[in-house]
Write an enzyme that holds these catalytic residues in place. Structure first.
Site, PDB file in Angstrom:
ATOM      1  N   CYS A 114       0.862  -1.302  -0.033  1.00 43.17           N
ATOM      2  CA  CYS A 114      -0.118  -0.121  -0.136  1.00 43.17           C
ATOM      3  C   CYS A 114       0.924   1.223  -0.009  1.00 43.17           C
ATOM      4  CB  CYS A 114      -0.930  -0.132   1.132  1.00 43.17           C
ATOM      5  SG  CYS A 114      -2.319   0.886   1.063  1.00 43.17           S
ATOM      6  N   HIS A 115       0.754   2.083   1.109  1.00 43.17           N
ATOM      7  CA  HIS A 115       1.709   3.057   1.269  1.00 43.17           C
ATOM      8  C   HIS A 115       3.066   2.803   1.659  1.00 43.17           C
ATOM      9  CE1 HIS A 115      -2.310   5.305   0.640  1.00 43.17           C
ATOM     10  NE2 HIS A 115      -1.517   6.191   0.099  1.00 43.17           N
ATOM     11  N   GLY A 116       3.272   1.758   2.019  1.00 45.43           N
ATOM     12  CA  GLY A 116       4.592   1.196   2.881  1.00 45.43           C
ATOM     13  C   GLY A 116       5.948   1.656   1.900  1.00 45.43           C
TER      14      GLY A 116
END
Length: 186
Positions: A114-116
């Site tokens: 995801c935003h990792g």
């Protein structure tokens, strides 16, 4: 398959707030079920507040340790969950950036969802890599020299280390299977 990851050491790194609940809980629990020793580390050794879809408060989870207390040499694979706030805080944390640099420099796999991947962009390790993420990171990844792909899971072994990425919580089954495959390969 239970026990297939016996002896493998996985660290899941988060901030203390804004973590996408399922992107922390599902890999942690599934990898433990498969026999891995999974440690959740946070910026501070204090409760971690998780959310669903960035806005709905979910579980509060106690981490096993603080990021500063982790020995990168004692990790077989690093997992970076998403959550917009989590990823933004992690990319600003010097211990999180140092951990990513140490793990990738040692040739060990990193899995981010995801935003990792924002932490990976900030650490300057995506150049020459193909990866996926939440779609809003596409420009950041491209500007950092990475190639963005819209797939449920992308594994790239370029530059001497494996990077496993996924887009969102809906991709978690593929994400966990790719992590398992990376831990059981060679």
């Amino acid at each position: 398959m239970p026990g297939q990851l016996a002896g493998k050491k996985v660290v899941i790194a988060t901030s203390n707030s804004g973590v996408e609940r399922d992107e922390l809980i599902v890999p942690r629990d599934r990898l433990r079920e498969r026999g891995a020793e999974v440690r959740h580390v946070a910026v501070k050794a204090e409760p971690v507040h998780t959310y669903r879809h960035d806005l709905e408060p979910a579980d509060v989870v106690d981490p096993d340790a603080a990021l500063a207390d982790i020995d990168p040499g004692d990790i077989d694979l690093l997992v970076i969950p998403g959550g917009t706030v989590n990823a933004d805080k992690l990319r600003m944390d010097p211990y999180a950036r140092a951990l990513v640099h140490a793990v990738s420099s040692a040739g060990k796999p990193i899995a981010a969802i995801c935003h990792g991947p924002w932490l990976l962009v900030e650490t300057a390790v995506v150049a020459g890599k193909t990866l996926t993420s939440y779609p809003s990171l596409r420009t950041d990844i491209s500007n950092a020299g990475g190639v963005w792909a819209d797939e449920s899971v992308v594994r790239d072994d370029e530059n001497g280390w494996s990077l496993i990425t996924s887009r969102n919580p809906g991709d978690l089954p593929d994400f966990v299977d790719a992590i398992t495959e990376a831990l059981t390969a060679g």
